[in-house]
Design an enzyme around this catalytic site. Structure first.
Site: not given
Ligand SMILES: NC(=O)C1=CN([C@@H]2O[C@H](COP(=O)(O)OP(=O)(O)OC[C@H]3O[C@@H](n4cnc5c(N)ncnc54)[C@H](O)[C@@H]3O)[C@@H](O)[C@H]2O)C=CC1
Ligand SMILES: O=C(CO)[C@H](O)[C@H](O)COP(=O)(O)O
Length: 298
Positions: A95, A118-119, A169, A176
């Site tokens: 990140n 992501s995940g 991201k 999120e």
């Protein structure tokens, strides 16, 4: 393909395992020796330093960094630099802040791909969603590995030039935060409202066909199942926040209004304060202007 994986924590280990499961050869290094030994048990070729990892890669080198964002990425790149040339490819799957990725892409001797991932650890079985920025040829060269690490060919794409993968991201993480805030507020009203509800049952019902079904809502269902409908001993405090902060900073620079994401970030920061100074001052000011009684701590 032969792939060097640098950083074998929660995420890097999945990169290594999914690559190996797809038939790629992985050379693995981590500053934690047990992590290297575990990866070797799973079939990776162990390296005992970053330089050793680079030396063990034949021909054009393909290296995936999965270390904490910030200084560890710069430290790894500094050690790799002498081993890299223009036909090599380095991927940063962490990140990282997108501005850092642009800077690193400019100075790295290899082609540099910034890859938003992501995940989370839950994606070990299904694979990640990968948002990649950087040179097209390097992205194309890495497609066999991206196919393996992502959910499949639809689980990755090139977003654009250097920095764009981590930019996308960053915004993903802002979304999120806002989604978590929205679910949190809805369940708070249900928990404190006028009916005695089983929140796991609510989440399960919503997850089966409702407009607001999602993986985060499945994780809400799991949380109520495992912690209880009132969340048991889970503390009223949320850590983290760097990617959300970057999202809000970027929105301010671009003059794009993001009130939901900002509110979610502010709630997170506010959760870390034992007694909010602003609330205490408002309490005292109501006395100042209206002689309203001041509530005091004993
Ligand atoms: N955990 C998550 O859900 C997600 C994490 N990320 C990002 O992926 C990156 C890795 O995260 P995690 O795997 O969760 O962290 P982690 O803390 O589980 O693993 C990081 C690993 O890197 C190793 N390491 C640190 N410095 C190193 C160096 N210079 N050389 C070699 N190894 C080094 C550590 O020993 C550790 O094993 C971070 O940037 C994180 O923000 C991205 C998406 C989701
Ligand atoms: O990227 C993620 C999820 O998408 C990671 O879980 C990340 O560690 C979240 O950190 P933060 O809560 O500080 O944003």
């Amino acid at each position: 393909m032969q792939l060097g994986v640098l950083g074998l924590g929660r995420m890097g280990r999945i990169v290594a395992d999914r690559s190996m499961a797809a038939g790629h050869d992985v050379v693995a290094f981590d500053v934690a020796e047990e992590a290297v030994a575990d990866a070797a048990d799973a079939g990776a070729e162990p390296a005992d330093s970053i330089s050793d990892l680079a030396d063990r890669l034949d021909g054009d080198k393909r290296i995936w960094l999965m270390v904490p964002a910030g200084e560890p990425v710069d430290a790894a790149l500094a050690e790799l630099e002498a081993h890299l040339g223009s036909r090599d490819v380095v991927i940063d799957g962490g990140n990282s802040r997108f501005q850092d990725s642009v800077r690193r892409a400019e100075s790295c001797p290899a082609a540099y791909l910034d890859c938003g991932t992501s995940g989370g650890p839950a994606s070990a079985e299904e694979g990640f969603s990968l948002m990649v920025g950087g040179p097209e040829w390097a992205y194309e060269a890495m497609v066999p590995v991206f196919d393996a690490v992502a959910t499949g060919p639809a689980g990755h794409d090139r977003m654009g030039a250097a920095g764009s993968g981590h930019y996308v991201k960053m915004v993903h993480n802002g979304v999120e935060y806002a989604l978590m805030q929205a679910y949190g507020e809805g369940f708070e009203l249900l928990a404190d409202g006028r009916y005695d509800l089983d929140l796991e049952a609510v989440a399960r019902t919503w997850n089966n066909g409702a407009v607001i079904r999602s993986w985060l809502l499945e994780l809400c269902e799991e949380a109520f199942r495992e912690e209880g409908t009132n969340l048991g001993t889970v503390a009223d405090r949320v850590e983290g926040g760097s990617t959300g902060t970057w999202t809000v900073q970027e929105a301010l620079e671009q003059e794009v209004p993001l009130p939901l994401i900002y509110t979610a970030l502010a709630e997170r920061f506010g959760s870390r304060s034992e007694g909010r100074f602003s609330r205490r001052l408002a309490n005292r000011l109501r006395y100042g202007f209206g002689r309203h009684e001041v509530a005091r701590n004993d």
